[in-house]
Motif scaffolding. Structure first.
Motif, PDB file in Angstrom:
ATOM      1  N   LYS A 193       0.825  -1.209   0.000  1.00 22.93           N
ATOM      2  CA  LYS A 193       0.000   0.000   0.000  1.00 22.93           C
ATOM      3  C   LYS A 193       0.853   1.250   0.000  1.00 22.93           C
ATOM      4  CE  LYS A 193      -1.249   1.770   4.037  1.00 22.93           C
ATOM      5  NZ  LYS A 193      -0.022   2.530   4.369  1.00 22.93           N
ATOM      6  N   PRO A 194       0.325   2.349  -0.565  1.00 18.38           N
ATOM      7  CA  PRO A 194       1.018   3.633  -0.435  1.00 18.38           C
ATOM      8  C   PRO A 194       0.766   4.245   0.945  1.00 18.38           C
ATOM      9  CG  PRO A 194      -1.040   3.932  -1.614  1.00 18.38           C
ATOM     10  CD  PRO A 194      -0.907   2.445  -1.358  1.00 18.38           C
ATOM     11  N   ALA A 195       1.550   5.255   1.292  1.00 20.85           N
ATOM     12  CA  ALA A 195       1.327   5.977   2.551  1.00 20.85           C
ATOM     13  C   ALA A 195       0.017   6.755   2.465  1.00 20.85           C
ATOM     14  CB  ALA A 195       2.488   6.928   2.810  1.00 20.85           C
ATOM     15  N   TRP A 196      -0.732   6.744   3.567  1.00 17.77           N
ATOM     16  CA  TRP A 196      -1.949   7.551   3.636  1.00 17.77           C
ATOM     17  C   TRP A 196      -1.593   8.957   4.117  1.00 17.77           C
ATOM     18  CZ3 TRP A 196      -6.744   4.690   6.031  1.00 17.77           C
ATOM     19  CH2 TRP A 196      -6.957   3.481   5.344  1.00 17.77           C
ATOM     20  N   PRO A 197      -2.255   9.999   3.596  1.00 17.43           N
ATOM     21  CA  PRO A 197      -2.074  11.341   4.163  1.00 17.43           C
ATOM     22  C   PRO A 197      -2.451  11.335   5.642  1.00 17.43           C
ATOM     23  CG  PRO A 197      -3.257  11.447   2.077  1.00 17.43           C
ATOM     24  CD  PRO A 197      -3.164   9.999   2.446  1.00 17.43           C
ATOM     25  N   LEU A 198      -1.785  12.168   6.436  1.00 19.77           N
ATOM     26  CA  LEU A 198      -1.997  12.146   7.879  1.00 19.77           C
ATOM     27  C   LEU A 198      -3.458  12.410   8.249  1.00 19.77           C
ATOM     28  CD1 LEU A 198      -0.803  11.791  10.669  1.00 19.77           C
ATOM     29  CD2 LEU A 198      -0.153  14.221  10.649  1.00 19.77           C
ATOM     30  N   ASP A 199      -4.104  13.321   7.568  1.00 17.75           N
ATOM     31  CA  ASP A 199      -5.518  13.604   7.870  1.00 17.75           C
ATOM     32  C   ASP A 199      -6.369  12.340   7.757  1.00 17.75           C
ATOM     33  OD1 ASP A 199      -5.223  16.279   8.432  1.00 17.75           O
ATOM     34  OD2 ASP A 199      -5.677  16.951   6.399  1.00 17.75           O
ATOM     35  N   ILE A 200      -6.152  11.579   6.711  1.00 15.56           N
ATOM     36  CA  ILE A 200      -6.938  10.361   6.495  1.00 15.56           C
ATOM     37  C   ILE A 200      -6.563   9.300   7.517  1.00 15.56           C
ATOM     38  CG2 ILE A 200      -7.424   8.508   4.852  1.00 15.56           C
ATOM     39  CD1 ILE A 200      -7.032  10.547   2.600  1.00 15.56           C
ATOM     40  N   ALA A 201      -5.269   9.198   7.838  1.00 13.12           N
ATOM     41  CA  ALA A 201      -4.822   8.221   8.839  1.00 13.12           C
ATOM     42  C   ALA A 201      -5.430   8.527  10.213  1.00 13.12           C
ATOM     43  CB  ALA A 201      -3.298   8.220   8.922  1.00 13.12           C
ATOM     44  N   LEU A 202      -5.463   9.803  10.590  1.00  7.59           N
ATOM     45  CA  LEU A 202      -6.043  10.183  11.879  1.00  7.59           C
ATOM     46  C   LEU A 202      -7.550   9.956  11.889  1.00  7.59           C
ATOM     47  CD1 LEU A 202      -4.028  13.445  12.654  1.00  7.59           C
ATOM     48  CD2 LEU A 202      -3.730  11.186  13.686  1.00  7.59           C
ATOM     49  N   ALA A 203      -8.205  10.212  10.766  1.00  5.97           N
ATOM     50  CA  ALA A 203      -9.649   9.943  10.674  1.00  5.97           C
ATOM     51  C   ALA A 203      -9.929   8.454  10.838  1.00  5.97           C
ATOM     52  CB  ALA A 203     -10.185  10.449   9.331  1.00  5.97           C
ATOM     53  N   GLU A 204      -9.052   7.623  10.287  1.00  3.57           N
ATOM     54  CA  GLU A 204      -9.225   6.174  10.433  1.00  3.57           C
ATOM     55  C   GLU A 204      -9.013   5.750  11.882  1.00  3.57           C
ATOM     56  OE1 GLU A 204      -9.800   2.096   9.211  1.00  3.57           O
ATOM     57  OE2 GLU A 204     -10.497   4.077   8.581  1.00  3.57           O
ATOM     58  N   LEU A 205      -8.043   6.356  12.564  1.00  5.07           N
ATOM     59  CA  LEU A 205      -7.863   6.057  13.992  1.00  5.07           C
ATOM     60  C   LEU A 205      -9.146   6.364  14.757  1.00  5.07           C
ATOM     61  CD1 LEU A 205      -4.369   7.254  15.321  1.00  5.07           C
ATOM     62  CD2 LEU A 205      -5.070   4.975  14.609  1.00  5.07           C
ATOM     63  N   LYS A 206      -9.756   7.510  14.479  1.00  8.01           N
ATOM     64  CA  LYS A 206     -11.006   7.876  15.152  1.00  8.01           C
ATOM     65  C   LYS A 206     -12.095   6.847  14.867  1.00  8.01           C
ATOM     66  CE  LYS A 206     -10.233  12.897  14.942  1.00  8.01           C
ATOM     67  NZ  LYS A 206     -10.737  14.162  14.363  1.00  8.01           N
ATOM     68  N   ARG A 207     -12.148   6.358  13.637  1.00 12.23           N
ATOM     69  CA  ARG A 207     -13.155   5.353  13.273  1.00 12.23           C
ATOM     70  C   ARG A 207     -12.934   4.051  14.045  1.00 12.23           C
ATOM     71  NH1 ARG A 207     -14.327   1.086  10.196  1.00 12.23           N
ATOM     72  NH2 ARG A 207     -12.159   0.753   9.552  1.00 12.23           N
ATOM     73  N   LEU A 208     -11.684   3.730  14.308  1.00 15.88           N
ATOM     74  CA  LEU A 208     -11.346   2.486  15.001  1.00 15.88           C
ATOM     75  C   LEU A 208     -11.456   2.597  16.518  1.00 15.88           C
ATOM     76  CD1 LEU A 208      -8.194   1.447  12.921  1.00 15.88           C
ATOM     77  CD2 LEU A 208     -10.497   0.450  12.784  1.00 15.88           C
ATOM     78  N   ALA A 209     -11.570   3.832  17.034  1.00 19.26           N
ATOM     79  CA  ALA A 209     -11.637   4.042  18.481  1.00 19.26           C
ATOM     80  C   ALA A 209     -12.874   3.365  19.063  1.00 19.26           C
ATOM     81  CB  ALA A 209     -11.664   5.531  18.803  1.00 19.26           C
ATOM     82  N   GLY A 210     -12.667   2.587  20.122  1.00 15.01           N
ATOM     83  CA  GLY A 210     -13.758   1.863  20.753  1.00 15.01           C
ATOM     84  C   GLY A 210     -14.107   0.564  20.060  1.00 15.01           C
ATOM     85  N   LYS A 211     -13.516   0.336  18.887  1.00 11.99           N
ATOM     86  CA  LYS A 211     -13.714  -0.916  18.153  1.00 11.99           C
ATOM     87  C   LYS A 211     -12.412  -1.714  18.241  1.00 11.99           C
ATOM     88  CE  LYS A 211     -16.866   1.490  15.025  1.00 11.99           C
ATOM     89  NZ  LYS A 211     -17.058   2.009  13.653  1.00 11.99           N
ATOM     90  N   LYS A 212     -11.459  -1.325  17.424  1.00  9.70           N
ATOM     91  CA  LYS A 212     -10.167  -2.015  17.429  1.00  9.70           C
ATOM     92  C   LYS A 212      -9.179  -1.388  18.417  1.00  9.70           C
ATOM     93  CE  LYS A 212     -11.596  -4.642  14.081  1.00  9.70           C
ATOM     94  NZ  LYS A 212     -12.030  -6.020  14.376  1.00  9.70           N
ATOM     95  N   LEU A 213      -9.301  -0.103  18.653  1.00  6.17           N
ATOM     96  CA  LEU A 213      -8.325   0.621  19.458  1.00  6.17           C
ATOM     97  C   LEU A 213      -8.959   1.265  20.688  1.00  6.17           C
ATOM     98  CD1 LEU A 213      -6.403   2.425  16.555  1.00  6.17           C
ATOM     99  CD2 LEU A 213      -5.759   0.286  17.713  1.00  6.17           C
ATOM    100  N   ASP A 214      -8.153   1.427  21.728  1.00  6.72           N
ATOM    101  CA  ASP A 214      -8.593   2.075  22.963  1.00  6.72           C
ATOM    102  C   ASP A 214      -8.930   3.535  22.661  1.00  6.72           C
ATOM    103  OD1 ASP A 214      -8.536   3.605  25.391  1.00  6.72           O
ATOM    104  OD2 ASP A 214      -7.403   2.011  26.354  1.00  6.72           O
ATOM    105  N   PRO A 215     -10.161   3.972  22.935  1.00  9.37           N
ATOM    106  CA  PRO A 215     -10.544   5.349  22.595  1.00  9.37           C
ATOM    107  C   PRO A 215      -9.718   6.410  23.309  1.00  9.37           C
ATOM    108  CG  PRO A 215     -12.252   4.263  23.907  1.00  9.37           C
ATOM    109  CD  PRO A 215     -11.277   3.196  23.510  1.00  9.37           C
ATOM    110  N   GLN A 216      -9.265   6.137  24.531  1.00  5.14           N
ATOM    111  CA  GLN A 216      -8.447   7.122  25.240  1.00  5.14           C
ATOM    112  C   GLN A 216      -7.077   7.261  24.588  1.00  5.14           C
ATOM    113  OE1 GLN A 216      -9.085   7.345  29.781  1.00  5.14           O
ATOM    114  NE2 GLN A 216      -9.531   5.215  29.307  1.00  5.14           N
ATOM    115  N   CYS A 217      -6.525   6.158  24.119  1.00  6.51           N
ATOM    116  CA  CYS A 217      -5.240   6.211  23.423  1.00  6.51           C
ATOM    117  C   CYS A 217      -5.369   6.963  22.101  1.00  6.51           C
ATOM    118  CB  CYS A 217      -4.711   4.805  23.168  1.00  6.51           C
ATOM    119  SG  CYS A 217      -4.263   3.883  24.649  1.00  6.51           S
TER     120      CYS A 217
END
Length: 199
Positions: free
Chosen positions: A151-175
């Motif tokens: 895969k190519p690198a994702w722009p930071l804005d999109i990567a951070l948006a994906e982290l938010k989408r994963l919060a409480g699902k795959k990732l700890d929301p506080q982290c």
């Protein structure tokens, strides 16, 4: 190829260790984390994938989706890594070292997911050691924002948006919240540890 791989891996480990420390510092008051704990977390974070030493390069660097069998072998790097760490602790009598459990938890549990869908034990929520939840969040951000064989690198804005989408699902929301709130520091870390092989 070897020097290219070393450059990519070294840059990834440096970035994700720094992202991990960034998260831990942000959560220090909430979880009563000492400066010593945070520094050991920073030191141990780059060891998270040590078990991949036991995984064939043909799987690690496959530029296509893994088969079910290949994925099962890839997932075994967490248990293999913990076995390696435990062997070293035993052989070199390292049990007395401060926060040695932090290293063991990071290596074994950094692929556990907040919703219980991770591996190797299917731990859920706060049953996952905090240091593993921190490292998982840091690792996912760098994986998204970096170029990989598949895969190519994702722009930071999109990567951070994906982290938010994963919060409480795959990732700890506080982290996730702690990391997303520190964009300027993320950018500074990324600049400091560029993968020079890609220019």
């Amino acid at each position: 190829l070897t020097s290219r791989r070393d450059c990519e891996t070294g840059a990834h480990l440096a970035r994700m260790a720094n992202y991990s420390r960034l998260i831990a510092r942000a959560l220090a008051t909430t979880f009563d984390l000492s400066d010593e704990y945070i520094e050991y977390l920073f030191l141990f974070a780059p060891l998270h994938d040590i078990g991949k030493i036991a995984i064939p390069d043909s799987i690690l660097f496959k530029p296509a989706p893994l088969t079910a069998e290949e994925y099962d072998l890839m997932k075994s790097h967490t248990v293999k890594g913990r076995e390696m760490v435990d062997f070293l602790i035993h052989e070199f009598h390292l049990n007395h070292l401060t926060h040695i459990g932090v290293m063991r938890s990071i290596v074994l549990s950094h692929h556990e997911m907040y919703d219980g869908s991770g591996y190797p034990e299917g731990l859920r929520g706060e049953a996952i050691p905090l240091e593993a939840r921190i490292v998982a969040t840091a690792d996912v951000l760098d994986a998204l924002a970096s170029q990989r064989p598949y895969k190519p690198a994702w722009p930071l804005d999109i990567a951070l948006a994906e982290l938010k989408r994963l919060a409480g699902k795959k990732l700890d929301p506080q982290c996730v919240e702690a990391l997303v709130a520190r964009r300027s520091e993320i950018e500074a870390i990324a600049r400091q540890h560029q993968e020079t092989v890609y220019g």
